[in-house]
Enzyme design. Structure first.
Site, PDB file in Angstrom:
ATOM      1  N   ALA A  66       0.873  -1.174   0.000  1.00  0.00           N
ATOM      2  CA  ALA A  66       0.000   0.000   0.000  1.00  0.00           C
ATOM      3  C   ALA A  66       0.908   1.220   0.000  1.00  0.00           C
ATOM      4  CB  ALA A  66      -0.873  -0.012   1.243  1.00  0.00           C
ATOM      5  N   GLY A 106       0.600  -4.980   1.113  1.00  0.00           N
ATOM      6  CA  GLY A 106      -0.605  -5.130   0.302  1.00  0.00           C
ATOM      7  C   GLY A 106      -0.336  -5.880  -1.009  1.00  0.00           C
ATOM      8  N   GLU A 140      -0.517  -9.373  -0.162  1.00  0.00           N
ATOM      9  CA  GLU A 140      -1.932  -9.686   0.111  1.00  0.00           C
ATOM     10  C   GLU A 140      -2.756  -9.853  -1.163  1.00  0.00           C
ATOM     11  OE1 GLU A 140      -1.918  -6.408   2.937  1.00  0.00           O
ATOM     12  OE2 GLU A 140      -2.949  -7.721   4.349  1.00  0.00           O
ATOM     13  N   GLU A 148       4.498  -5.014   7.487  1.00  0.00           N
ATOM     14  CA  GLU A 148       3.720  -3.931   8.114  1.00  0.00           C
ATOM     15  C   GLU A 148       4.179  -3.623   9.526  1.00  0.00           C
ATOM     16  OE1 GLU A 148       2.419  -6.302   6.284  1.00  0.00           O
ATOM     17  OE2 GLU A 148       0.933  -5.468   4.903  1.00  0.00           O
TER      18      GLU A 148
HETATM   19  N1  CAA Z   1       4.595   3.173  -0.894  1.00  0.00           N
HETATM   20  C1  CAA Z   1       4.954   4.314  -1.507  1.00  0.00           C
HETATM   21  N2  CAA Z   1       6.103   4.443  -2.187  1.00  0.00           N
HETATM   22  C2  CAA Z   1       6.900   3.360  -2.274  1.00  0.00           C
HETATM   23  C3  CAA Z   1       6.564   2.142  -1.650  1.00  0.00           C
HETATM   24  C4  CAA Z   1       5.340   2.078  -0.948  1.00  0.00           C
HETATM   25  N3  CAA Z   1       4.925   0.948  -0.390  1.00  0.00           N
HETATM   26  N4  CAA Z   1       7.562   1.255  -1.897  1.00  0.00           N
HETATM   27  C5  CAA Z   1       8.476   1.912  -2.643  1.00  0.00           C
HETATM   28  N5  CAA Z   1       8.073   3.172  -2.872  1.00  0.00           N
HETATM   29  C6  CAA Z   1       8.760   4.227  -3.629  1.00  0.00           C
HETATM   30  C7  CAA Z   1       9.938   4.757  -2.845  1.00  0.00           C
HETATM   31  O1  CAA Z   1       9.508   5.714  -1.906  1.00  0.00           O
HETATM   32  C8  CAA Z   1      10.780   5.335  -3.954  1.00  0.00           C
HETATM   33  O2  CAA Z   1      10.218   6.551  -4.380  1.00  0.00           O
HETATM   34  P1  CAA Z   1      11.095   7.920  -4.362  1.00  0.00           P
HETATM   35  O3  CAA Z   1      12.224   7.638  -5.310  1.00  0.00           O
HETATM   36  O4  CAA Z   1      10.129   8.969  -4.839  1.00  0.00           O
HETATM   37  O5  CAA Z   1      11.564   8.083  -2.969  1.00  0.00           O
HETATM   38  C9  CAA Z   1      10.567   4.346  -5.091  1.00  0.00           C
HETATM   39  O6  CAA Z   1       9.354   3.664  -4.792  1.00  0.00           O
HETATM   40  C10 CAA Z   1      11.688   3.318  -5.191  1.00  0.00           C
HETATM   41  O7  CAA Z   1      11.816   2.686  -3.933  1.00  0.00           O
HETATM   42  P2  CAA Z   1      13.217   2.539  -3.161  1.00  0.00           P
HETATM   43  O8  CAA Z   1      14.126   3.667  -3.515  1.00  0.00           O
HETATM   44  O9  CAA Z   1      12.930   2.343  -1.721  1.00  0.00           O
HETATM   45  O10 CAA Z   1      13.771   1.203  -3.842  1.00  0.00           O
HETATM   46  P3  CAA Z   1      14.783   0.158  -3.202  1.00  0.00           P
HETATM   47  O11 CAA Z   1      15.191  -0.747  -4.297  1.00  0.00           O
HETATM   48  O12 CAA Z   1      15.843   0.835  -2.430  1.00  0.00           O
HETATM   49  O13 CAA Z   1      13.903  -0.680  -2.135  1.00  0.00           O
HETATM   50  C11 CAA Z   1      11.934  -1.849  -1.368  1.00  0.00           C
HETATM   51  C12 CAA Z   1      12.842  -1.462  -2.569  1.00  0.00           C
HETATM   52  C13 CAA Z   1      12.708  -2.803  -0.444  1.00  0.00           C
HETATM   53  C14 CAA Z   1      10.710  -2.544  -1.933  1.00  0.00           C
HETATM   54  C15 CAA Z   1      11.571  -0.563  -0.597  1.00  0.00           C
HETATM   55  O14 CAA Z   1      11.047   0.391  -1.511  1.00  0.00           O
HETATM   56  C16 CAA Z   1      10.545  -0.781   0.486  1.00  0.00           C
HETATM   57  O15 CAA Z   1      10.872  -1.297   1.538  1.00  0.00           O
HETATM   58  N6  CAA Z   1       9.266  -0.382   0.245  1.00  0.00           N
HETATM   59  C17 CAA Z   1       8.206  -0.472   1.217  1.00  0.00           C
HETATM   60  C18 CAA Z   1       7.712  -1.896   1.381  1.00  0.00           C
HETATM   61  C19 CAA Z   1       6.636  -1.972   2.452  1.00  0.00           C
HETATM   62  O16 CAA Z   1       6.874  -1.714   3.602  1.00  0.00           O
HETATM   63  N7  CAA Z   1       5.414  -2.352   2.054  1.00  0.00           N
HETATM   64  C20 CAA Z   1       4.298  -2.490   2.950  1.00  0.00           C
HETATM   65  C21 CAA Z   1       3.479  -1.239   2.966  1.00  0.00           C
HETATM   66  S1  CAA Z   1       2.263  -1.254   4.251  1.00  0.00           S
HETATM   67  C22 CAA Z   1       0.946  -2.098   3.601  1.00  0.00           C
HETATM   68  O17 CAA Z   1       0.982  -2.618   2.501  1.00  0.00           O
HETATM   69  C23 CAA Z   1      -0.250  -2.131   4.495  1.00  0.00           C
HETATM   70  C24 CAA Z   1      -1.343  -3.058   4.122  1.00  0.00           C
HETATM   71  O18 CAA Z   1      -1.374  -4.233   4.502  1.00  0.00           O
HETATM   72  C25 CAA Z   1      -2.454  -2.596   3.337  1.00  0.00           C
END
Ligand code: CAA
Length: 257
Positions: free
Chosen positions: A64, A109, A112, A132
């Site tokens: 998400a 998500g 999921e 999460e």
């Molecule tokens: N939401 C919004 N933006 C996201 C994102 C997310 N979940 N995941 C990645 N992005 C964005 C980053 O912010 C970045 O954008 P900017 O360049 O504008 O900053 C771009 O995508 C590229 O990401 P990274 O620079 O972080 O890429 P990376 O290769 O270094 O890392 C990754 C990749 C490990 C997937 C890392 O992006 C990450 O950890 N993302 C978050 C993953 C996460 O925690 N997901 C769970 C979300 S909570 C949820 O989903 C709740 C639910 O159950 C509904």
């Protein structure tokens, strides 16, 4: 659709989540578009199987949208959570099998969505996880309910409470991914599975999925009851008649025009 690419190829509907600058992370709009796209494909007679994938080679869906969630209060989160859950129910309750072609990160998500799909195929670089808790959240789109049913409670407890990410091979070992294939073979593998399904009676496929869905969370007696009624109802269709007759006549069945 702003964030989806939609295709129809030989009876297969392909939905590609296309928000590459955010690793296909899902905001409100993406969630609504996926619900709509899956519902629309369910309504199209000439589509028998749906494949969901992410654009690019790095991410299926990175979760998400964290930036959007950062601005939400509890009411907003309830609305967002319900919309996400509804999207997973549209996928899970689809009478047409939905295959997740997991082509990279499937986190939060994103994992999921794949859990709601009926079949998960992963590329070798895929990474699954419910991170999460690292954000002080819990999986909000069905992860706590579906993951234990797929991999067992013990492993789900560990994955969800540690928030750790696992590689495709491990996902395969625990039954989270049905197959792991090189990235350039991912879509072909999914399409081959879809083609195999498309040869079968669509009512029988839909009834199988419905019975399997019912088996989760109901008693075995309830599940068996539901199953036998659904089994017998199929005998009222021309489809079962054709399948049974074709076998007896030693010829392939013709279920579709
Ligand atoms: N939401 C919004 N933006 C996201 C994102 C997310 N979940 N995941 C990645 N992005 C964005 C980053 O912010 C970045 O954008 P900017 O360049 O504008 O900053 C771009 O995508 C590229 O990401 P990274 O620079 O972080 O890429 P990376 O290769 O270094 O890392 C990754 C990749 C490990 C997937 C890392 O992006 C990450 O950890 N993302 C978050 C993953 C996460 O925690 N997901 C769970 C979300 S909570 C949820 O989903 C709740 C639910 O159950 C509904």
């Amino acid at each position: 659709m702003e964030y989806l690419l939609l295709e129809k190829i030989d009876g297969i509907g392909v939905i590609t989540i296309n928000r590459p600058d955010a690793l296909n992370a899902m905001n409100d709009r993406v969630v609504t578009e996926i619900s709509t796209a899956v519902s629309n494909m369910i309504a199209v007679d000439s589509i028998g199987v749906i494949i969901i994938t992410g654009s690019g080679e790095k991410a299926f869906v990175a979760g998400a949208d964290i930036k959007a969630m950062q601005q939400m209060d509890a009411d907003g989160a309830l609305k967002f959570g319900k919309a996400g859950q509804n999207m997973t129910l549209v996928i899970e309750n689809s009478p047409k099998p939905v295959i997740a072609a997991v082509n990279g990160f499937a986190l939060g998500g994103g994992c999921e969505i794949s859990l709601a799909c009926h079949i998960r195929v992963a590329s070798e670089n895929a990474v699954f996880g419910q991170p999460e808790v690292l954000l002080g959240l819990i999986p909000g789109w069905g992860g706590t309910q579906r993951l234990p049913k797929i991999v067992g409670t013990g492993i789900a407890n560990e994955l969800i409470t540690t928030g750790k990410q696992i590689a495709a091979e491990e996902a395969h070992k625990i039954g989270l991914a049905n197959h792991v294939v090189p990235q350039d073979e991912l879509m072909d593998t999914c399409k081959k599975i879809a083609q195999q399904i498309l040869k079968n009676g669509p009512n029988a496929v839909a009834a199988s999925l419905e019975c399997i869905n019912k088996s989760v969370g109901t008693s075995i007696v309830e599940g068996l009851n539901h199953e036998v009624k659904s089994f017998s109802r199929l005998f009222e269709t021309g489809e079962a008649k054709e399948g049974l007759t074709a076998f007896v006549e030693k010829r392939p069945p013709i279920f579709r025009d």
